[in-house]
Design a protein around this motif. Structure first.
Motif, PDB file in Angstrom:
ATOM      1  N   SER A  27       0.845  -1.187   0.000  1.00  0.00           N
ATOM      2  CA  SER A  27       0.000   0.000   0.000  1.00  0.00           C
ATOM      3  C   SER A  27       0.880   1.236   0.000  1.00  0.00           C
ATOM      4  CB  SER A  27      -0.922  -0.005   1.229  1.00  0.00           C
ATOM      5  OG  SER A  27      -0.155   0.030   2.426  1.00  0.00           O
ATOM      6  N   ALA A  28       0.240   2.400  -0.159  1.00  0.00           N
ATOM      7  CA  ALA A  28       0.964   3.667  -0.126  1.00  0.00           C
ATOM      8  C   ALA A  28       0.047   4.741   0.445  1.00  0.00           C
ATOM      9  CB  ALA A  28       1.445   4.063  -1.520  1.00  0.00           C
ATOM     10  N   LEU A  29       0.648   5.702   1.121  1.00  0.00           N
ATOM     11  CA  LEU A  29      -0.084   6.822   1.715  1.00  0.00           C
ATOM     12  C   LEU A  29       0.041   8.045   0.826  1.00  0.00           C
ATOM     13  CD1 LEU A  29      -1.538   8.183   4.192  1.00  0.00           C
ATOM     14  CD2 LEU A  29       0.766   8.764   5.007  1.00  0.00           C
ATOM     15  N   VAL A  30      -1.058   8.765   0.640  1.00  0.00           N
ATOM     16  CA  VAL A  30      -1.051  10.086   0.016  1.00  0.00           C
ATOM     17  C   VAL A  30      -1.307  11.102   1.122  1.00  0.00           C
ATOM     18  CG1 VAL A  30      -2.150  11.619  -1.651  1.00  0.00           C
ATOM     19  CG2 VAL A  30      -1.899   9.183  -2.181  1.00  0.00           C
ATOM     20  N   VAL A  31      -0.353  12.002   1.341  1.00  0.00           N
ATOM     21  CA  VAL A  31      -0.431  12.929   2.470  1.00  0.00           C
ATOM     22  C   VAL A  31      -1.247  14.164   2.105  1.00  0.00           C
ATOM     23  CG1 VAL A  31       1.709  12.122   3.503  1.00  0.00           C
ATOM     24  CG2 VAL A  31       1.776  13.975   1.837  1.00  0.00           C
ATOM     25  N   GLN A  32      -1.491  15.004   3.117  1.00  0.00           N
ATOM     26  CA  GLN A  32      -2.390  16.139   2.961  1.00  0.00           C
ATOM     27  C   GLN A  32      -1.831  17.365   3.649  1.00  0.00           C
ATOM     28  OE1 GLN A  32      -4.370  17.829   5.334  1.00  0.00           O
ATOM     29  NE2 GLN A  32      -5.807  18.861   3.990  1.00  0.00           N
ATOM     30  N   SER A  33      -2.023  18.529   3.039  1.00  0.00           N
ATOM     31  CA  SER A  33      -1.775  19.814   3.679  1.00  0.00           C
ATOM     32  C   SER A  33      -2.675  20.831   3.004  1.00  0.00           C
ATOM     33  CB  SER A  33      -0.304  20.229   3.544  1.00  0.00           C
ATOM     34  OG  SER A  33      -0.085  21.482   4.178  1.00  0.00           O
ATOM     35  N   SER A  34      -2.915  21.952   3.646  1.00  0.00           N
ATOM     36  CA  SER A  34      -3.926  22.888   3.153  1.00  0.00           C
ATOM     37  C   SER A  34      -3.582  23.480   1.794  1.00  0.00           C
ATOM     38  CB  SER A  34      -4.122  24.016   4.166  1.00  0.00           C
ATOM     39  OG  SER A  34      -2.923  24.754   4.311  1.00  0.00           O
ATOM     40  N   SER A  35      -2.304  23.509   1.428  1.00  0.00           N
ATOM     41  CA  SER A  35      -1.927  24.141   0.163  1.00  0.00           C
ATOM     42  C   SER A  35      -1.491  23.134  -0.907  1.00  0.00           C
ATOM     43  CB  SER A  35      -0.786  25.148   0.401  1.00  0.00           C
ATOM     44  OG  SER A  35       0.353  24.492   0.935  1.00  0.00           O
ATOM     45  N   TRP A  36      -1.520  21.857  -0.597  1.00  0.00           N
ATOM     46  CA  TRP A  36      -1.067  20.842  -1.555  1.00  0.00           C
ATOM     47  C   TRP A  36      -2.218  20.318  -2.395  1.00  0.00           C
ATOM     48  CZ3 TRP A  36       2.252  17.614   2.403  1.00  0.00           C
ATOM     49  CH2 TRP A  36       3.386  18.359   2.744  1.00  0.00           C
ATOM     50  N   PRO A  37      -1.911  19.624  -3.489  1.00  0.00           N
ATOM     51  CA  PRO A  37      -2.974  19.065  -4.335  1.00  0.00           C
ATOM     52  C   PRO A  37      -3.927  18.163  -3.556  1.00  0.00           C
ATOM     53  CG  PRO A  37      -0.882  18.983  -5.486  1.00  0.00           C
ATOM     54  CD  PRO A  37      -0.577  19.421  -4.087  1.00  0.00           C
ATOM     55  N   ASP A  38      -5.166  18.095  -4.031  1.00  0.00           N
ATOM     56  CA  ASP A  38      -6.204  17.322  -3.370  1.00  0.00           C
ATOM     57  C   ASP A  38      -5.800  15.853  -3.259  1.00  0.00           C
ATOM     58  OD1 ASP A  38      -8.659  15.561  -3.316  1.00  0.00           O
ATOM     59  OD2 ASP A  38      -9.623  17.515  -3.121  1.00  0.00           O
ATOM     60  N   PRO A  39      -5.726  15.304  -2.047  1.00  0.00           N
ATOM     61  CA  PRO A  39      -5.235  13.928  -1.897  1.00  0.00           C
ATOM     62  C   PRO A  39      -6.178  12.877  -2.485  1.00  0.00           C
ATOM     63  CG  PRO A  39      -5.993  14.786   0.212  1.00  0.00           C
ATOM     64  CD  PRO A  39      -6.001  15.929  -0.739  1.00  0.00           C
ATOM     65  N   TRP A  40      -7.507  13.145  -2.507  1.00  0.00           N
ATOM     66  CA  TRP A  40      -8.424  12.184  -3.124  1.00  0.00           C
ATOM     67  C   TRP A  40      -8.109  12.029  -4.610  1.00  0.00           C
ATOM     68  CZ3 TRP A  40     -10.947   9.168  -0.007  1.00  0.00           C
ATOM     69  CH2 TRP A  40     -11.446   9.627   1.210  1.00  0.00           C
ATOM     70  N   LEU A  41      -7.831  13.144  -5.283  1.00  0.00           N
ATOM     71  CA  LEU A  41      -7.558  13.088  -6.717  1.00  0.00           C
ATOM     72  C   LEU A  41      -6.193  12.474  -6.993  1.00  0.00           C
ATOM     73  CD1 LEU A  41      -9.027  16.546  -7.808  1.00  0.00           C
ATOM     74  CD2 LEU A  41     -10.127  14.310  -7.751  1.00  0.00           C
ATOM     75  N   VAL A  42      -5.211  12.790  -6.175  1.00  0.00           N
ATOM     76  CA  VAL A  42      -3.899  12.153  -6.330  1.00  0.00           C
ATOM     77  C   VAL A  42      -4.020  10.650  -6.099  1.00  0.00           C
ATOM     78  CG1 VAL A  42      -1.544  12.037  -5.424  1.00  0.00           C
ATOM     79  CG2 VAL A  42      -2.672  14.258  -5.668  1.00  0.00           C
ATOM     80  N   GLY A  43      -4.767  10.268  -5.050  1.00  0.00           N
ATOM     81  CA  GLY A  43      -4.972   8.848  -4.783  1.00  0.00           C
ATOM     82  C   GLY A  43      -5.659   8.145  -5.930  1.00  0.00           C
ATOM     83  N   ALA A  44      -6.659   8.797  -6.536  1.00  0.00           N
ATOM     84  CA  ALA A  44      -7.366   8.190  -7.670  1.00  0.00           C
ATOM     85  C   ALA A  44      -6.425   7.974  -8.842  1.00  0.00           C
ATOM     86  CB  ALA A  44      -8.535   9.084  -8.080  1.00  0.00           C
ATOM     87  N   TRP A  45      -5.551   8.938  -9.096  1.00  0.00           N
ATOM     88  CA  TRP A  45      -4.591   8.805 -10.208  1.00  0.00           C
ATOM     89  C   TRP A  45      -3.628   7.649  -9.937  1.00  0.00           C
ATOM     90  CZ3 TRP A  45      -5.507  11.567 -14.490  1.00  0.00           C
ATOM     91  CH2 TRP A  45      -4.549  11.563 -15.497  1.00  0.00           C
ATOM     92  N   ALA A  46      -3.181   7.517  -8.700  1.00  0.00           N
ATOM     93  CA  ALA A  46      -2.272   6.422  -8.351  1.00  0.00           C
ATOM     94  C   ALA A  46      -2.961   5.068  -8.486  1.00  0.00           C
ATOM     95  CB  ALA A  46      -1.749   6.613  -6.934  1.00  0.00           C
ATOM     96  N   LEU A  47      -4.216   4.991  -8.061  1.00  0.00           N
ATOM     97  CA  LEU A  47      -4.959   3.731  -8.172  1.00  0.00           C
ATOM     98  C   LEU A  47      -5.191   3.352  -9.625  1.00  0.00           C
ATOM     99  CD1 LEU A  47      -7.470   4.358  -5.273  1.00  0.00           C
ATOM    100  CD2 LEU A  47      -5.897   2.416  -5.398  1.00  0.00           C
ATOM    101  N   ALA A  48      -5.457   4.340 -10.468  1.00  0.00           N
ATOM    102  CA  ALA A  48      -5.694   4.063 -11.887  1.00  0.00           C
ATOM    103  C   ALA A  48      -4.442   3.539 -12.581  1.00  0.00           C
ATOM    104  CB  ALA A  48      -6.195   5.315 -12.591  1.00  0.00           C
ATOM    105  N   ALA A  49      -3.263   3.871 -12.036  1.00  0.00           N
ATOM    106  CA  ALA A  49      -2.005   3.450 -12.661  1.00  0.00           C
ATOM    107  C   ALA A  49      -1.535   2.083 -12.177  1.00  0.00           C
ATOM    108  CB  ALA A  49      -0.920   4.490 -12.367  1.00  0.00           C
ATOM    109  N   THR A  50      -2.227   1.492 -11.215  1.00  0.00           N
ATOM    110  CA  THR A  50      -1.799   0.231 -10.615  1.00  0.00           C
ATOM    111  C   THR A  50      -2.951  -0.761 -10.605  1.00  0.00           C
ATOM    112  OG1 THR A  50      -2.347   1.111  -8.417  1.00  0.00           O
ATOM    113  CG2 THR A  50      -0.056   1.328  -9.138  1.00  0.00           C
ATOM    114  N   SER A  51      -2.616  -2.023 -10.296  1.00  0.00           N
ATOM    115  CA  SER A  51      -3.655  -3.052 -10.250  1.00  0.00           C
ATOM    116  C   SER A  51      -3.755  -3.740  -8.894  1.00  0.00           C
ATOM    117  CB  SER A  51      -3.377  -4.114 -11.322  1.00  0.00           C
ATOM    118  OG  SER A  51      -2.116  -4.738 -11.096  1.00  0.00           O
ATOM    119  N   ARG A  52      -2.726  -3.620  -8.067  1.00  0.00           N
ATOM    120  CA  ARG A  52      -2.713  -4.318  -6.782  1.00  0.00           C
ATOM    121  C   ARG A  52      -2.541  -3.370  -5.607  1.00  0.00           C
ATOM    122  NH1 ARG A  52       1.186  -5.533  -3.506  1.00  0.00           N
ATOM    123  NH2 ARG A  52       2.789  -4.904  -5.000  1.00  0.00           N
TER     124      ARG A  52
END
Length: 370
Positions: free
Chosen positions: A55-80
């Motif tokens: 697994s992998a963690l996508v971190v969060q801060s008030s000025s960084w890119p939206d973690p839900w969208l980053v997580g979705a992009w990472a999930l779309a690029a992987t299968s497991r």
């Protein structure tokens, strides 16, 4: 159960013109700016998967890119690879966040989870309009988590009238795939332990000495047992790896010097606005020191807690965490070169081999003097 190995996915590469600079700046306070680089997100997610991480963690801060969208992009690029998305309470409605997680989980085939946080810095959360002091944020988090979990599980509409939230006939038509772990929660305070025990499946124990880790694990599991629940334990570990212990210690010393030099150089003033420094100030770890002194102190603290050594030595230390009750270990290591990946793969292979840690071996720490 086999040790669960976790990595991380950032929205963009660390700043720096060379692999060495990027490796060093991972130990410096993060600037408020962070780009969203789709190719980098996809590549780093695939590398996590290819190198044997679960697994992998996508971190969060008030000025960084939206973690839900980053997580979705990472999930779309992987299968497991599973993705844990850091999600801060108080930014969105808990029922809306539950739909986001359920949607992401369905689209990824059951590979998404939420790491719920309350925000470690008053300054940072205020940037998103959250002006509650931390004690109140914890109190609100209890109500938030109740609604968040109901939104993930209940099939009928429900009403809620509380101190912070009110909903009428809240309902969703999408639910995550049935499985054991959807929510993780951290925090070493008694409030954090109580919330994890009641609402989470995973408790993120704060880094610290092994006896402290054992005590906090026992406290969290005892609190969960009061609710008839169990908790898996997650521990973050920062790493500096090399072929030998001496080479790793030399590398840690060089990283420390470069991190201070690069992050206090002219043009690096934006690092003085880092969330880590806000948090240090609010906790009384720093005061009115000049920016370069605060940054230097932050780099030293970051390296002081790192596991430094060869893959074999670091695996021994992680094995002791496993013996203490840790189920998930996050391997936070700079991967900028082919050799970095080889070292990470060697560590993963060692951890997968089922070895028994030897109590006779000592800990490896970075040498002082940088």
């Amino acid at each position: 159960m086999e040790l669960d190995l976790r990595g991380g996915v950032r929205a963009a590469p660390v700043a720096g013109d060379t692999p060495g600079e990027r490796q060093a700046l991972r130990f410096a306070p993060d600037p408020p700016e962070r780009d969203a680089d789709p190719a980098y997100v996809a590549r780093s997610a695939r590398e996590n998967e290819e190198d044997g991480l679960d697994s992998a963690l996508v971190v969060q801060s008030s000025s960084w890119p939206d973690p839900w969208l980053v997580g979705a992009w990472a999930l779309a690029a992987t299968s497991r690879l599973r993705i844990a998305v850091a999600h801060r309470t108080g930014v969105t409605a808990p029922t809306a966040a539950a739909r986001s997680l359920a949607t992401l989980d369905r689209l990824s085939g059951g590979r998404a989870s939420a790491h719920v946080i309350v925000g470690s810095s008053d300054t940072d959360v205020a940037r998103d309009g959250d002006l509650l002091p931390k004690a109140d944020r914890y109190r609100r988090a209890g109500e938030y988590l109740e609604l968040f979990r109901r939104g993930l599980t209940e099939r009928q509409g429900f009403d809620h009238r509380g101190e912070f939230y009110q909903v009428r006939d809240a309902r969703t038509g999408v639910w995550p795939r049935p499985r054991g772990e959807l929510i993780s929660f951290g925090g070493s305070s008694p409030e954090g332990v109580r919330l994890a025990a009641r609402y989470a499946e995973v408790y993120a124990v704060a880094p610290g000495p092994l006896p402290t880790t054992r005590r906090r694990i026992a406290e969290a599991r005892a609190a969960a047992a009061e609710h008839g629940r169990t908790l898996r334990i997650w521990r973050h570990v920062t790493l500096v790896l090399a072929r030998t212990d001496d080479a790793a210690a030399d590398r840690a010393r060089l990283i420390g010097r470069d991190a201070v030099r690069l992050s206090t150089a002219p043009g690096a003033a934006r690092r003085a606005d880092a969330v880590q420094l806000d948090r240090d100030r609010e906790r009384g770890l720093t005061g009115a020191e000049p920016d370069h002194e605060r940054i230097t102190a932050a780099v030293r603290r970051s390296l002081a807690g790192a596991f430094v050594g060869s893959p074999e030595t670091v695996a021994e230390r992680i094995g002791r965490l496993r013996t203490a009750g840790v189920d998930i270990v996050q391997l936070d290591v700079a991967v900028e070169t082919d050799e970095d990946r080889e070292l990470r793969r060697a560590l993963v292979a060692r951890l997968r081999s089922g070895f028994v840690p030897s109590p006779a071996r000592g800990s490896s720490h970075p040498r002082r003097g940088w």
